[in-house]
Design an enzyme around this catalytic site. Structure first.
Site, PDB file in Angstrom:
ATOM      1  N   ASN A   9       0.960  -1.433   0.048  1.00  6.87           N
ATOM      2  CA  ASN A   9      -0.160  -0.013  -0.150  1.00  6.87           C
ATOM      3  C   ASN A   9       0.904   1.232   0.166  1.00  6.87           C
ATOM      4  O   ASN A   9       1.478   1.470   1.054  1.00  6.87           O
ATOM      5  CB  ASN A   9      -0.867  -0.150   1.169  1.00  6.87           C
ATOM      6  CG  ASN A   9      -1.736   1.126   1.443  1.00  6.87           C
ATOM      7  OD1 ASN A   9      -1.846   2.080   0.492  1.00  6.87           O
ATOM      8  ND2 ASN A   9      -2.357   1.211   2.591  1.00  6.87           N
ATOM      9  N   LYS A  11      -0.032   4.129  -0.366  1.00  7.38           N
ATOM     10  CA  LYS A  11      -0.529   5.496   0.404  1.00  7.38           C
ATOM     11  C   LYS A  11      -0.172   6.752  -0.654  1.00  7.38           C
ATOM     12  O   LYS A  11      -0.212   6.381  -1.757  1.00  7.38           O
ATOM     13  CB  LYS A  11      -0.116   5.686   1.644  1.00  7.38           C
ATOM     14  CG  LYS A  11      -0.072   4.335   2.434  1.00  7.38           C
ATOM     15  CD  LYS A  11      -0.212   4.592   4.007  1.00  7.38           C
ATOM     16  CE  LYS A  11      -0.181   3.280   4.854  1.00  7.38           C
ATOM     17  NZ  LYS A  11      -0.325   3.389   6.369  1.00  7.38           N
ATOM     18  N   HIS A  94      -9.534   1.229   4.633  1.00  8.54           N
ATOM     19  CA  HIS A  94      -8.317   1.362   5.353  1.00  8.54           C
ATOM     20  C   HIS A  94      -8.496   2.297   6.459  1.00  8.54           C
ATOM     21  O   HIS A  94      -9.547   3.298   6.525  1.00  8.54           O
ATOM     22  CB  HIS A  94      -7.317   1.814   4.497  1.00  8.54           C
ATOM     23  CG  HIS A  94      -5.939   1.922   5.122  1.00  8.54           C
ATOM     24  ND1 HIS A  94      -5.565   2.918   6.191  1.00  8.54           N
ATOM     25  CD2 HIS A  94      -4.881   1.092   4.860  1.00  8.54           C
ATOM     26  CE1 HIS A  94      -4.314   2.570   6.452  1.00  8.54           C
ATOM     27  NE2 HIS A  94      -4.087   1.467   5.874  1.00  8.54           N
ATOM     28  N   GLU A  96      -6.949   4.809   7.752  1.00  6.53           N
ATOM     29  CA  GLU A  96      -6.813   6.054   7.507  1.00  6.53           C
ATOM     30  C   GLU A  96      -7.902   6.700   6.755  1.00  6.53           C
ATOM     31  O   GLU A  96      -8.261   7.800   7.089  1.00  6.53           O
ATOM     32  CB  GLU A  96      -5.425   6.439   6.617  1.00  6.53           C
ATOM     33  CG  GLU A  96      -4.260   5.963   7.485  1.00  6.53           C
ATOM     34  CD  GLU A  96      -3.065   5.547   6.668  1.00  6.53           C
ATOM     35  OE1 GLU A  96      -3.030   5.598   5.567  1.00  6.53           O
ATOM     36  OE2 GLU A  96      -2.124   4.809   7.467  1.00  6.53           O
ATOM     37  N   GLU A 166      -5.634  -4.866  10.520  1.00  4.18           N
ATOM     38  CA  GLU A 166      -4.571  -4.127  10.744  1.00  4.18           C
ATOM     39  C   GLU A 166      -4.867  -3.342  12.256  1.00  4.18           C
ATOM     40  O   GLU A 166      -5.685  -2.434  12.073  1.00  4.18           O
ATOM     41  CB  GLU A 166      -4.326  -3.051   9.676  1.00  4.18           C
ATOM     42  CG  GLU A 166      -4.273  -3.604   8.202  1.00  4.18           C
ATOM     43  CD  GLU A 166      -3.561  -2.708   7.372  1.00  4.18           C
ATOM     44  OE1 GLU A 166      -2.481  -2.998   6.916  1.00  4.18           O
ATOM     45  OE2 GLU A 166      -4.358  -1.714   6.991  1.00  4.18           O
ATOM     46  N   GLY A 172       2.354   2.055  10.923  1.00  3.33           N
ATOM     47  CA  GLY A 172       3.250   3.134  10.698  1.00  3.33           C
ATOM     48  C   GLY A 172       4.070   3.635  12.101  1.00  3.33           C
ATOM     49  O   GLY A 172       4.534   4.726  12.033  1.00  3.33           O
ATOM     50  N   SER A 213       3.355  -2.203  10.621  1.00  6.54           N
ATOM     51  CA  SER A 213       4.691  -2.263  10.727  1.00  6.54           C
ATOM     52  C   SER A 213       5.265  -3.397  10.423  1.00  6.54           C
ATOM     53  O   SER A 213       6.224  -4.024  10.977  1.00  6.54           O
ATOM     54  CB  SER A 213       5.043  -1.936  12.219  1.00  6.54           C
ATOM     55  OG  SER A 213       4.675  -0.545  12.522  1.00  6.54           O
ATOM     56  N   GLY A 235       4.699   1.416   4.639  1.00  2.00           N
ATOM     57  CA  GLY A 235       6.019   1.871   4.642  1.00  2.00           C
ATOM     58  C   GLY A 235       6.933   0.954   3.978  1.00  2.00           C
ATOM     59  O   GLY A 235       7.825   1.478   3.098  1.00  2.00           O
TER      60      GLY A 235
HETATM   61  P1  PGA Z   1       2.598   0.369   7.731  1.00  2.00           P
HETATM   62  O1  PGA Z   1       1.427   0.412   7.176  1.00  2.00           O
HETATM   63  O2  PGA Z   1       3.228  -1.057   7.364  1.00  2.00           O
HETATM   64  O3  PGA Z   1       3.385   1.557   7.304  1.00  2.00           O
HETATM   65  O4  PGA Z   1       2.404   0.262   9.239  1.00  2.00           O
HETATM   66  C1  PGA Z   1       0.283  -0.659   6.774  1.00  2.00           C
HETATM   67  C2  PGA Z   1      -0.816  -0.213   6.130  1.00  2.00           C
HETATM   68  O5  PGA Z   1      -1.319   0.938   6.469  1.00  2.00           O
HETATM   69  O6  PGA Z   1      -1.607  -0.990   5.372  1.00  2.00           O
END
Ligand code: PGA
Length: 251
Positions: A9, A11, A94, A96, A166, A172, A213, A235
């Site tokens: 992803n 983002k 998601h 976010e 998640e 993140g 993460s 990330g």
């Molecule tokens: P992250 O994000 O691997 O940066 O923690 C995962 C996600 O939001 O799908």
């Protein structure tokens, strides 16, 4: 047997030129890992150029959202048919989007139905906040998200679904969940609820990912868990070497 699945992803990162470079960097490594279903989810603006690049590739494309309507006066939105021009997958719900852009279980449900109606496979995200985690509400929150987000989905479509668990406190933050704990939520709550919705046979076919993460170092500890079928990676999916390593750990 569920085929392992890893999605990146990206983002809101990378212009289309940057996306092309990043994809070119990771493609040889990704191509080599045939036993894993590999998906990259760049911003909408890079989908067209990347779909050209991936035309003969087994690496698939996903979008990060869509609107459920076919077309019309929805300024700034992208319809399922537009996503389908370039993608096989779409990330929906998601955290976010739920936190900043008003996505709810109800709107996620409409989007999931619209995605299936256009032949797209949704990657539906669920997960609890830190507060909910600390107050022992994980099962309750995740149950509600799964039950409401996936209600009235046709059973034949259900088994194509991908669900990503998640925990929001792990996204993140560099603080990944404990693999055994994530496995327990995925098996005991997510898959359990999928079985109640669609029957156990179908629930056993649905890929459920862990996200939050995930990196090259910890990926294997998640993918070794019996209920975890892969990862949704944020990330670390922006670094070619890391993402390839994560995909390799899913074999
Ligand atoms: P992250 O994000 O691997 O940066 O923690 C995962 C996600 O939001 O799908």
């Amino acid at each position: 047997m569920r085929k392992p699945f890893v999605a990146g992803n990206w983002k809101m990162n990378k212009t289309s030129d940057q996306a092309t470079l990043l994809a070119a960097d990771m493609l040889p490594g990704l191509e080599a890992v045939k036993t894993v279903e590999r998906v990259i989810c760049p911003p909408f603006t890079s989908l067209m150029v990347l779909s050209g690049m991936l035309a003969d590739s087994e690496v698939k494309l996903g979008a990060q959202n869509l609107h459920w309507e076919e077309s019309g006066a929805y300024t700034g939105e992208i319809s399922p048919a537009m996503v389908k021009e370039f993608c096989q997958f779409v990330i929906l719900g998601h955290s976010e989007r739920r936190a900043y852009f008003g996505d709810t279980d109800e709107s996620v449900n409409k989007k999931v139905k619209a995605a299936f109606a256009h032949g797209l496979i949704p990657i539906v995200c669920v997960g609890e906040t830190l507060d909910e985690y600390e107050s022992g509400k994980t099962a309750e929150v995740v149950t509600r998200q799964v039950k409401n987000g996936l209600k009235e989905i046709e059973s034949e479509n259900a088994e194509k679904l991908v669900v990503a668990y998640e925990p929001i406190w792990a996204i993140g933050t560099g603080k990944a969940a404990n693999p055994e704990g994530a496995n327990a939520v995925i098996g005991g709550v997510v898959r359990q609820n999928l079985a109640e919705l669609f029957g156990n046979d179908r629930a056993q076919k649905i890929r459920i990912l862990y996200g939050g993460s995930v990196n090259g170092q910890n990926a294997a500890s998640f993918f070794q868990q019996p209920e975890i079928d892969g990862g949704l990676v944020g990330g670390a999916s922006l670094k070619a070497e890391d993402f390839v390593k994560i995909v390799e750990s899913a074999t």
